[in-house]
Design an enzyme around this catalytic site. Structure first.
Site, PDB file in Angstrom:
ATOM      1  N   THR A  14       0.822  -1.219   0.000  1.00 44.98           N
ATOM      2  CA  THR A  14       0.000   0.000   0.000  1.00 44.98           C
ATOM      3  C   THR A  14       0.848   1.258   0.000  1.00 44.98           C
ATOM      4  O   THR A  14       0.425   2.300  -0.496  1.00 44.98           O
ATOM      5  CB  THR A  14      -0.941  -0.029   1.223  1.00 44.98           C
ATOM      6  OG1 THR A  14      -1.802  -1.142   1.074  1.00 44.98           O
ATOM      7  CG2 THR A  14      -1.770   1.219   1.345  1.00 44.98           C
ATOM      8  N   TYR A  27      -8.448   0.289  -3.921  1.00 46.33           N
ATOM      9  CA  TYR A  27      -7.152   0.719  -4.448  1.00 46.33           C
ATOM     10  C   TYR A  27      -6.324  -0.496  -4.868  1.00 46.33           C
ATOM     11  O   TYR A  27      -6.629  -1.633  -4.519  1.00 46.33           O
ATOM     12  CB  TYR A  27      -6.416   1.522  -3.381  1.00 46.33           C
ATOM     13  CG  TYR A  27      -5.782   0.642  -2.340  1.00 46.33           C
ATOM     14  CD1 TYR A  27      -4.453   0.271  -2.443  1.00 46.33           C
ATOM     15  CD2 TYR A  27      -6.524   0.138  -1.272  1.00 46.33           C
ATOM     16  CE1 TYR A  27      -3.877  -0.570  -1.509  1.00 46.33           C
ATOM     17  CE2 TYR A  27      -5.957  -0.695  -0.345  1.00 46.33           C
ATOM     18  CZ  TYR A  27      -4.637  -1.055  -0.460  1.00 46.33           C
ATOM     19  OH  TYR A  27      -4.076  -1.895   0.439  1.00 46.33           O
ATOM     20  N   THR A  93       1.760  -4.293   4.313  1.00 48.25           N
ATOM     21  CA  THR A  93       1.668  -4.560   5.751  1.00 48.25           C
ATOM     22  C   THR A  93       1.124  -5.957   6.066  1.00 48.25           C
ATOM     23  O   THR A  93       1.328  -6.454   7.161  1.00 48.25           O
ATOM     24  CB  THR A  93       0.774  -3.511   6.440  1.00 48.25           C
ATOM     25  OG1 THR A  93      -0.533  -3.570   5.878  1.00 48.25           O
ATOM     26  CG2 THR A  93       1.343  -2.114   6.290  1.00 48.25           C
ATOM     27  N   ASP A  94       0.421  -6.573   5.094  1.00 47.78           N
ATOM     28  CA  ASP A  94      -0.253  -7.842   5.414  1.00 47.78           C
ATOM     29  C   ASP A  94       0.714  -8.947   5.834  1.00 47.78           C
ATOM     30  O   ASP A  94       0.386  -9.758   6.706  1.00 47.78           O
ATOM     31  CB  ASP A  94      -1.086  -8.324   4.210  1.00 47.78           C
ATOM     32  CG  ASP A  94      -2.329  -7.465   3.999  1.00 47.78           C
ATOM     33  OD1 ASP A  94      -2.660  -6.668   4.895  1.00 47.78           O
ATOM     34  OD2 ASP A  94      -2.968  -7.602   2.941  1.00 47.78           O
ATOM     35  N   LYS A 166       0.588  -7.525  12.908  1.00 47.98           N
ATOM     36  CA  LYS A 166      -0.523  -6.689  12.458  1.00 47.98           C
ATOM     37  C   LYS A 166      -1.739  -7.053  13.312  1.00 47.98           C
ATOM     38  O   LYS A 166      -2.182  -8.203  13.315  1.00 47.98           O
ATOM     39  CB  LYS A 166      -0.811  -6.924  10.975  1.00 47.98           C
ATOM     40  CG  LYS A 166      -1.759  -5.898  10.396  1.00 47.98           C
ATOM     41  CD  LYS A 166      -1.869  -5.991   8.892  1.00 47.98           C
ATOM     42  CE  LYS A 166      -2.686  -4.830   8.353  1.00 47.98           C
ATOM     43  NZ  LYS A 166      -2.826  -4.879   6.899  1.00 47.98           N
ATOM     44  N   GLU A 282       3.622 -26.678  29.036  1.00 45.54           N
ATOM     45  CA  GLU A 282       2.837 -27.337  30.083  1.00 45.54           C
ATOM     46  C   GLU A 282       3.419 -28.743  30.247  1.00 45.54           C
ATOM     47  O   GLU A 282       4.085 -29.254  29.325  1.00 45.54           O
ATOM     48  CB  GLU A 282       1.353 -27.364  29.705  1.00 45.54           C
ATOM     49  CG  GLU A 282       1.080 -28.052  28.385  1.00 45.54           C
ATOM     50  CD  GLU A 282      -0.371 -27.940  27.940  1.00 45.54           C
ATOM     51  OE1 GLU A 282      -1.071 -27.031  28.398  1.00 45.54           O
ATOM     52  OE2 GLU A 282      -0.775 -28.783  27.125  1.00 45.54           O
TER      53      GLU A 282
HETATM   54  N1  ASP Z   1      -2.621  -5.672   0.759  1.00 43.26           N
HETATM   55  C1  ASP Z   1      -1.587  -4.724   1.077  1.00 43.26           C
HETATM   56  C2  ASP Z   1      -0.259  -5.458   1.113  1.00 43.26           C
HETATM   57  O1  ASP Z   1       0.039  -6.109   2.080  1.00 43.26           O
HETATM   58  C3  ASP Z   1      -1.898  -4.072   2.373  1.00 43.26           C
HETATM   59  C4  ASP Z   1      -0.884  -3.060   2.862  1.00 43.26           C
HETATM   60  O2  ASP Z   1       0.196  -2.876   2.337  1.00 43.26           O
HETATM   61  O3  ASP Z   1      -1.238  -2.370   3.847  1.00 43.26           O
HETATM   62  O4  ASP Z   1       0.458  -5.394   0.151  1.00 43.26           O
END
Ligand code: ASP
Length: 326
Positions: A14, A27, A93-94, A166, A282
């Protein structure tokens, strides 16, 4: 003092995404190439010389061993290059936590290595990419960022790769750190470390895998049967990470099937499907041959297990020691 020289390895996500509108929801990640991305920083006067390299320009859902290998060798070379002071990886971010942790396990800690992403595309209202990247430059340019392993910069926080996950699907504060929270706070104008480096002078902990073996994540749920395990065993799993109930639990039938799998030489790690918390050993783990994931969630537990298997570490006691390390 001369400006820091920073290599930027771009993979998309992103932070390089565009919607073509400031308000559209659908997007596309990975649209802006790194040369154009870095050009938008020229006027910010950041105290660094940035050199970009496009490794990929994709949604991080599609990142895997091939790109990981390219990133690893690019960063390894940059760490050895005296002209390079720090490395930034732009990333979706994924799956940022998986890439960050894999690199953390397989690179020396000599120089700053920083992953950065964004939750909103570059042309969205309130886009966070520019700010997150400016923060990442602060971190990568600071020699004090070395000795802390790979770091993730998001939303004015610096998290250690081992802690980062995340935790929210949207919003600029999508990431959390566990068990440590932020190790530093960053803004485009400041950087405050909240604790001293904990891995100074450390060599790479493990060799980068020549092969990533089959390690599925088994999500636990009420009413689950043993067949959920046997299917994975029959498909050739070398390890299984249980995203267990609560503190790494599962229905009795599943537990018994996992113990059979462990007895057959498949490494079984108990993690949790709960968002945050420790899964400790455990007493029954000894007889079952299980490993407790401790503070690592399922996605990172899977990465560590793949790295260990590739490094010939499959004996549950030794695997447990690796999960216990900070
Ligand atoms: N779908 C995107 C990715 O991981 C989401 C992001 O970058 O926030 O490439």
């Amino acid at each position: 003092m001369r400006d820091a020289s920073i290599l930027v390895l771009a993979t998309g996500g992103t932070i390089a995404g565009q919607a073509g509108s400031a308000t559209r929801r659908d997007y596309r990640p990975g649209q802006i190439d790194i040369a154009d991305f870095l050009a938008s920083f020229a006027e910010l006067g950041l105290p660094a010389r940035l050199t970009g390299r496009q490794v990929a320009n994709i949604d991080s859902a599609n990142i895997g061993p091939e790109i990981w290998r390219e990133l690893h060798s690019g960063i390894d070379a940059a760490i050895a290059d005296p002209r390079c002071d720090g490395i930034i990886i732009t990333h979706g971010t994924d799956t940022a936590e998986e890439t960050a942790f894999l690199l953390d396990l397989t690179l020396p800690t000599a120089k700053p290595v920083v992953l950065v992403g964004a939750m909103r595309p570059a042309d969205a209202v309130g886009s966070d990419g520019l700010r997150n990247f400016a923060n990442a430059v602060q971190v990568a340019a600071d020699p004090d960022a070395g000795g802390r392993g790979v770091l993730l910069v998001m939303g004015d926080q610096v998290l250690a790769a081992r802690d980062a996950r995340k935790a929210r699907t949207s919003g600029s504060n999508a990431f959390e750190g566990f068990p440590r929270g932020a190790v530093a706070l960053a803004t485009p104008a400041s950087l405050d470390w909240l604790q001293p480096p904990w891995r100074l002078g450390e060599a790479a902990r493990y060799a980068f895998p020549t092969e990533f073996s089959e390690v599925p994540i088994l999500h636990a749920y009420a009413g689950q049967g043993a067949d959920s395990v046997t299917r994975l065993v029959e498909a050739g799993a070398k390890g299984i990470v249980l995203a267990g109930l609560g503190e790494g639990n599962a229905p009795d039938a599943v537990r018994a099937a996992l113990a059979d799998a462990a007895a057959a030489g498949i490494v079984v790690v108990r993690a949790t499907r709960v968002d945050e918390g420790l899964v400790d050993r455990e007493p029954a783990d000894d007889s079952n041959g299980f490993v407790a994931a401790r503070a690592l969630g399922p996605a990172k537990a899977r990465i560590l297990l793949q790295v260990l298997i590739a490094n010939g570490i499959t004996e549950p006691q030794l695997v447990q020691q690796a999960f216990n390390r900070r």
